[in-house]
Design a protein around this motif. Structure first.
Motif, PDB file in Angstrom:
ATOM      1  N   TYR A  60     -13.521  33.905  46.240  1.00  0.00           N
ATOM      2  CA  TYR A  60     -13.626  32.718  45.378  1.00  0.00           C
ATOM      3  C   TYR A  60     -13.145  33.051  43.966  1.00  0.00           C
ATOM      4  N   TYR A  61     -13.565  34.175  43.432  1.00  0.00           N
ATOM      5  CA  TYR A  61     -13.149  34.549  42.083  1.00  0.00           C
ATOM      6  C   TYR A  61     -11.662  34.869  42.028  1.00  0.00           C
ATOM      7  N   GLN A  62     -11.110  35.393  43.106  1.00  0.00           N
ATOM      8  CA  GLN A  62      -9.675  35.663  43.171  1.00  0.00           C
ATOM      9  C   GLN A  62      -8.862  34.369  43.170  1.00  0.00           C
ATOM     10  N   LEU A  63      -9.444  33.296  43.674  1.00  0.00           N
ATOM     11  CA  LEU A  63      -8.728  32.026  43.725  1.00  0.00           C
ATOM     12  C   LEU A  63      -8.388  31.502  42.331  1.00  0.00           C
ATOM     13  N   PHE A  64      -9.190  31.847  41.346  1.00  0.00           N
ATOM     14  CA  PHE A  64      -8.870  31.452  39.974  1.00  0.00           C
ATOM     15  C   PHE A  64      -7.541  32.079  39.546  1.00  0.00           C
ATOM     16  N   HIS A  65      -7.315  33.332  39.933  1.00  0.00           N
ATOM     17  CA  HIS A  65      -6.045  34.004  39.633  1.00  0.00           C
ATOM     18  C   HIS A  65      -4.898  33.331  40.382  1.00  0.00           C
ATOM     19  N   LEU A  66      -5.136  33.023  41.639  1.00  0.00           N
ATOM     20  CA  LEU A  66      -4.111  32.369  42.449  1.00  0.00           C
ATOM     21  C   LEU A  66      -3.675  31.056  41.809  1.00  0.00           C
ATOM     22  N   ILE A  67      -4.619  30.251  41.434  1.00  0.00           N
ATOM     23  CA  ILE A  67      -4.319  28.954  40.833  1.00  0.00           C
ATOM     24  C   ILE A  67      -3.666  29.126  39.463  1.00  0.00           C
ATOM     25  N   GLY A  68      -4.139  30.097  38.715  1.00  0.00           N
ATOM     26  CA  GLY A  68      -3.568  30.357  37.398  1.00  0.00           C
ATOM     27  C   GLY A  68      -2.129  30.829  37.448  1.00  0.00           C
ATOM     28  N   ASP A  69      -1.711  31.348  38.583  1.00  0.00           N
ATOM     29  CA  ASP A  69      -0.348  31.868  38.726  1.00  0.00           C
ATOM     30  C   ASP A  69       0.633  30.831  39.267  1.00  0.00           C
ATOM     31  N   GLU A  70       0.230  29.580  39.371  1.00  0.00           N
ATOM     32  CA  GLU A  70       1.127  28.559  39.913  1.00  0.00           C
ATOM     33  C   GLU A  70       2.437  28.494  39.135  1.00  0.00           C
ATOM     34  N   ASP A  71       2.359  28.578  37.816  1.00  0.00           N
ATOM     35  CA  ASP A  71       3.579  28.497  37.014  1.00  0.00           C
ATOM     36  C   ASP A  71       4.495  29.704  37.254  1.00  0.00           C
ATOM     37  N   ILE A  72       3.919  30.873  37.456  1.00  0.00           N
ATOM     38  CA  ILE A  72       4.720  32.069  37.730  1.00  0.00           C
ATOM     39  C   ILE A  72       5.415  31.929  39.086  1.00  0.00           C
ATOM     40  N   ARG A  73       4.697  31.432  40.088  1.00  0.00           N
ATOM     41  CA  ARG A  73       5.290  31.256  41.419  1.00  0.00           C
ATOM     42  C   ARG A  73       6.451  30.280  41.397  1.00  0.00           C
ATOM     43  N   LYS A  74       6.413  29.297  40.506  1.00  0.00           N
ATOM     44  CA  LYS A  74       7.517  28.333  40.400  1.00  0.00           C
ATOM     45  C   LYS A  74       8.776  28.993  39.847  1.00  0.00           C
ATOM     46  N   LYS A  75       8.618  30.014  39.015  1.00  0.00           N
ATOM     47  CA  LYS A  75       9.751  30.684  38.369  1.00  0.00           C
ATOM     48  C   LYS A  75      10.243  31.904  39.134  1.00  0.00           C
ATOM     49  N   ASP A  76       9.363  32.550  39.888  1.00  0.00           N
ATOM     50  CA  ASP A  76       9.680  33.833  40.513  1.00  0.00           C
ATOM     51  C   ASP A  76       9.422  33.769  42.026  1.00  0.00           C
ATOM     52  N   VAL A  77      10.491  33.609  42.775  1.00  0.00           N
ATOM     53  CA  VAL A  77      10.376  33.441  44.229  1.00  0.00           C
ATOM     54  C   VAL A  77       9.796  34.691  44.884  1.00  0.00           C
ATOM     55  N   ASP A  78      10.172  35.865  44.408  1.00  0.00           N
ATOM     56  CA  ASP A  78       9.635  37.099  44.995  1.00  0.00           C
ATOM     57  C   ASP A  78       8.127  37.194  44.794  1.00  0.00           C
ATOM     58  N   TYR A  79       7.670  36.857  43.588  1.00  0.00           N
ATOM     59  CA  TYR A  79       6.234  36.872  43.319  1.00  0.00           C
ATOM     60  C   TYR A  79       5.529  35.829  44.177  1.00  0.00           C
ATOM     61  N   LYS A  80       6.145  34.656  44.310  1.00  0.00           N
ATOM     62  CA  LYS A  80       5.576  33.600  45.144  1.00  0.00           C
ATOM     63  C   LYS A  80       5.396  34.100  46.576  1.00  0.00           C
ATOM     64  N   ASN A  81       6.440  34.679  47.139  1.00  0.00           N
ATOM     65  CA  ASN A  81       6.362  35.174  48.510  1.00  0.00           C
ATOM     66  C   ASN A  81       5.306  36.263  48.652  1.00  0.00           C
ATOM     67  N   PHE A  82       5.240  37.151  47.665  1.00  0.00           N
ATOM     68  CA  PHE A  82       4.250  38.223  47.686  1.00  0.00           C
ATOM     69  C   PHE A  82       2.836  37.661  47.648  1.00  0.00           C
ATOM     70  N   GLN A  83       2.589  36.762  46.707  1.00  0.00           N
ATOM     71  CA  GLN A  83       1.241  36.229  46.548  1.00  0.00           C
ATOM     72  C   GLN A  83       0.829  35.369  47.743  1.00  0.00           C
ATOM     73  N   LEU A  84       1.739  34.584  48.263  1.00  0.00           N
ATOM     74  CA  LEU A  84       1.404  33.749  49.410  1.00  0.00           C
ATOM     75  C   LEU A  84       1.186  34.583  50.667  1.00  0.00           C
ATOM     76  N   SER A  85       1.857  35.721  50.763  1.00  0.00           N
ATOM     77  CA  SER A  85       1.585  36.614  51.895  1.00  0.00           C
ATOM     78  C   SER A  85       0.175  37.194  51.782  1.00  0.00           C
ATOM     79  N   LEU A  86      -0.290  37.445  50.554  1.00  0.00           N
ATOM     80  CA  LEU A  86      -1.666  37.909  50.363  1.00  0.00           C
ATOM     81  C   LEU A  86      -2.667  36.843  50.813  1.00  0.00           C
TER      82      LEU A  86
END
Length: 86
Positions: free
Chosen positions: A38-64
């Motif tokens: 649950y606490y990690q989800l705050f990081h996930l949501i906070g990184d939405e803007d980064i995922r929009k700009k960085d496809v590699d980071y998006k793929n990495f985070q979504l695989s997690l």
């Protein structure tokens, strides 16, 4: 399955059916053993803007997140304790 609601909410978030606020609402009363996620989800949501700009980071985070879903399905709570979504 014990964690179906949590699995479904993560899948809904990944597929754009719910936003971050609704994801957190779905998890706010989660069992104690899922609080680290649950606490990690705050990081996930906070990184939405980064995922929009960085496809590699998006793929990495979504695989997690998909790993979290797999561990929830398997009921492997011990491995979930060390998961980081950042």
């Amino acid at each position: 399955m014990k964690y179906d609601n949590f699995i479904n909410s993560l899948n809904d978030y990944l597929h754009g059916r719910i936003d971050g606020r609704l994801l957190l609402n779905a998890w706010q009363d989660c069992p104690e053993e899922l609080k680290p996620i649950y606490y990690q989800l705050f990081h996930l949501i906070g990184d939405e803007d980064i995922r929009k700009k960085d496809v590699d980071y998006k793929n990495f985070q979504l695989s997690l997140v998909n790993n979290v879903i797999g561990l929830l399905k398997a009921g492997d709570i011990e491995k979930l304790q060390g998961i980081s979504l950042i």
